[in-house]
Design an enzyme around this catalytic site. Structure first.
Site, PDB file in Angstrom:
ATOM      1  NE  ARG A  32      50.082  42.373  30.206  1.00  0.00           N
ATOM      2  CZ  ARG A  32      49.303  41.795  31.105  1.00  0.00           C
ATOM      3  NH1 ARG A  32      48.668  40.664  30.805  1.00  0.00           N
ATOM      4  NH2 ARG A  32      49.130  42.336  32.300  1.00  0.00           N
ATOM      5  CG  HIS A  51      61.298  21.658  39.970  1.00  0.00           C
ATOM      6  ND1 HIS A  51      61.539  21.656  41.330  1.00  0.00           N
ATOM      7  CD2 HIS A  51      60.011  21.231  39.814  1.00  0.00           C
ATOM      8  CE1 HIS A  51      60.445  21.231  41.973  1.00  0.00           C
ATOM      9  NE2 HIS A  51      59.504  20.971  41.069  1.00  0.00           N
ATOM     10  CB  THR A  71      43.476  37.613  38.016  1.00  0.00           C
ATOM     11  OG1 THR A  71      44.649  38.076  38.674  1.00  0.00           O
ATOM     12  CG2 THR A  71      43.817  37.239  36.592  1.00  0.00           C
ATOM     13  CG  HIS A  77      45.876  44.370  37.376  1.00  0.00           C
ATOM     14  ND1 HIS A  77      46.661  44.799  36.331  1.00  0.00           N
ATOM     15  CD2 HIS A  77      44.988  43.492  36.833  1.00  0.00           C
ATOM     16  CE1 HIS A  77      46.279  44.204  35.218  1.00  0.00           C
ATOM     17  NE2 HIS A  77      45.264  43.402  35.497  1.00  0.00           N
ATOM     18  CG  HIS A 120      40.699  41.805  35.113  1.00  0.00           C
ATOM     19  ND1 HIS A 120      40.839  41.624  33.759  1.00  0.00           N
ATOM     20  CD2 HIS A 120      41.962  41.829  35.618  1.00  0.00           C
ATOM     21  CE1 HIS A 120      42.130  41.529  33.459  1.00  0.00           C
ATOM     22  NE2 HIS A 120      42.829  41.653  34.575  1.00  0.00           N
ATOM     23  CG  HIS A 151      17.222  67.765  32.219  1.00  0.00           C
ATOM     24  ND1 HIS A 151      17.939  66.618  32.423  1.00  0.00           N
ATOM     25  CD2 HIS A 151      16.068  67.597  32.924  1.00  0.00           C
ATOM     26  CE1 HIS A 151      17.261  65.791  33.205  1.00  0.00           C
ATOM     27  NE2 HIS A 151      16.116  66.370  33.507  1.00  0.00           N
TER      28      HIS A 151
END
Length: 536
Positions: free
Chosen positions: A15, A83, A181, A209, A211, A306
């Site tokens: 989503r 409403h 958000t 949650h 972002h 390395h």
């Protein structure tokens, strides 16, 4: 692990993740991702907004035919309109028709959004939250309440923001998810506000949650967990609107391996890299090679110092074992390499080579010379193996190029260009000259087809080979049209893939080098496979 260390993961790739620019998921795509997340042990999977589009409706119905094994699929929607009566909202009826036990409902926490966005008053917003949740509860549904714009709302009007959460709790929401958000909060703000919510509304399960607009989505989620949150929402690979959501592929190992929280089973954690790459394949976006934990370069070692250290003890340059999250260590070959890199690849290619062997240093010097000319072997390991075998006298000359020509004809239509290409190539194989011609939808395609057409008579295995990727890089842009060009060609035999490189001031010559080495390596690979089969 004890129960107080349990973190409930909530995936919203289907989503929120699909709202990323450039992503468009088909029904089949969504089903594949859902089943992979289920297999990985994600407890909550948000499937979409039933009623918002036909695809999401089909998704929820399709899952009834192909049910998930352990995950709860969750429907998503907003509170009722101002409403109105929740029981009479057609939008909410579509959500109920999806048939999920869990519904995630989002409502407004920021008074600015109430007055400017919804264009209603603050008390009506509270009624909208309460009425919608109570209606879903009366229909036997369990509710997760997403408090949209929570942190901005709390900063602006903390008293009202808390009141919205209280309304959701009184109506029967089982989780309150605090949403950043706009993605602009920082970890210290998240931590402090979560603690204040815990004090204001005790005995309630909190979620987070976040972002990534400030680049802190993962850090913010971790800060929230450390302050008492027990549900974490995010997406695979951090996909999402604008700058994306909290990346579960980074969050899960940080929470579980680094901080000791119980997210998923250890065996499921080893599927993390596979899941990341599968989802990127499904959404048709190139994987981020440098992504933490799951990126192809996350455990890649290039500098000779390395490599030497890692081969003695991986902890010297790795913060955890790559196998824990399903990734693997890679030793990269480049002009930064030392003898350790060369020896590593010799072992990988099944080539016997000792550090004291003068050829080892010759290979290293050849590598550095070619990379200085523009070759890039870290992205073309097949070409490097051929280079090593050539230095060791193990590279058989399969054919000689006598010459090639490529002719392109461009047709201009009113709206677009169309081009045809014709390639002619002459090669010598076992003392015989072969002349072949082939067409293609471009010069490289035509050249590739002509080479294969000429060689397949002597090497029938070539019929299985095909190009899977072709990349061109201009190396010295200041030289204009005389610039040197590097071409990377990825080839496949249907089972394995390999990459070869070519460099030249002539793009067709560079392409020829890469294509031919791709064919040669494919034949070498087929030969080694036959040897292995014979041995067995």
């Amino acid at each position: 692990m004890t129960s107080d260390r349990k973190i409930w993961l909530y995936d919203t790739t289907l989503r929120d993740g699909s709202q990323r620019e450039g992503i468009a998921l088909s029904l089949e795509d969504k089903l594949k991702i859902a089943h992979q997340l289920d297999q990985m042990g994600i407890p909550f999977i948000e499937g979409g907004w039933p009623g918002a589009n036909p695809k999401d409706v089909q998704f929820f119905w399709k899952l009834k035919e192909e049910p998930l094994q352990q995950a709860e699929v969750v429907a998503f929607c907003s509170t009722r309109r101002p409403h109105q009566n929740a029981a009479q909202e057609r939008m909410l009826q579509s959500v109920l028709a999806a048939g999920t036990l869990w519904i995630t409902l989002f409502g407004k926490s920021w008074d600015l959004h109430v007055t400017e966005g919804l264009q209603t008053n603050l008390s009506e917003n509270l009624a909208m939250i309460k009425d919608t949740i109570e209606y879903f509860r009366s229909q036997g549904r369990r509710v997760i309440y997403d408090a949209e714009h929570w942190f901005d709302g709390y900063k602006n009007n903390p008293e009202y923001a808390i009141t919205t959460l209280q309304a959701a709790t009184e109506a029967g929401a089982e989780w309150l998810v605090l949403c950043d958000t706009n993605g602009g909060s920082l970890p210290h703000e998240i931590s402090q506000i979560v603690k204040e919510v815990n004090q204001a509304i005790p005995q309630i399960q909190l979620g987070i949650h976040t972002h990534n607009d400030a680049g802190t989505a993962v850090a913010n989620a971790i800060a929230a967990v450390r302050s008492g949150v027990t549900m974490v929402q995010g997406t695979i690979n951090g996909y999402g609107e604008r700058c994306g959501n909290a990346n579960l592929c980074t969050l899960i190992p940080n929470l579980q391996i680094k901080l000791g929280y119980d997210c998923i089973e250890a065996e499921q954690l080893t599927q993390l890299t596979k899941t990341s790459r599968l989802v990127s394949e499904i959404v048709n976006l190139a994987p981020d090679d440098h992504a933490p934990f799951v990126g192809r370069s996350a455990f890649a070692h290039k500098a000779g110092v390395h490599v030497a250290a890692v081969e003695k003890n991986p902890l010297t340059y790795e913060h955890l074992q790559p196998e824990l999250i399903g990734n693997q260590r890679r030793i990269v070959i480049s002009d930064q390499s030392g003898l350790s890199n060369v020896l590593h690849y010799a072992e990988k290619f099944g080539i016997e080579l000792a550090k004291q062997d003068p050829t080892c240093r010759q290979i290293l010097e050849k590598l550095k010379t070619l990379e200085n000319q523009g070759y890039q072997f870290e992205a073309a390991e097949a070409s490097f193996e051929l280079l090593m075998r050539s230095a060791l006298g193990q590279r058989k000359e399969m054919f000689q190029l006598k010459g090639f020509q490529v002719h392109c004809e461009i047709h201009r239509d009113i709206d677009h260009f169309e081009g045809d290409a014709l390639a002619t190539i002459k090669v010598e194989v076992d003392g015989k000259d072969l002349l072949e011609v082939a067409e293609g939808n471009g010069p490289v395609s035509a050249l590739d087809q002509a080479i294969r057409k000429a060689l397949v008579k002597f090497y029938p295995e070539i019929a299985k080979f095909h190009l899977t990727d072709y990349k061109v890089r201009i190396l010295d842009g200041t030289a204009g049209t005389a610039a040197k060009t590097r071409v990377l060609v990825e080839s496949s035999n249907g089972q394995e893939r390999w990459t070869t490189v070519g460099v030249s001031a002539n793009i067709l010559d560079a392409s020829y080098q890469a294509v031919v080495e791709g064919i040669e390596y494919g034949l070498l690979l087929q030969s080694s496979l036959k040897t292995k089969v014979t041995t067995i």
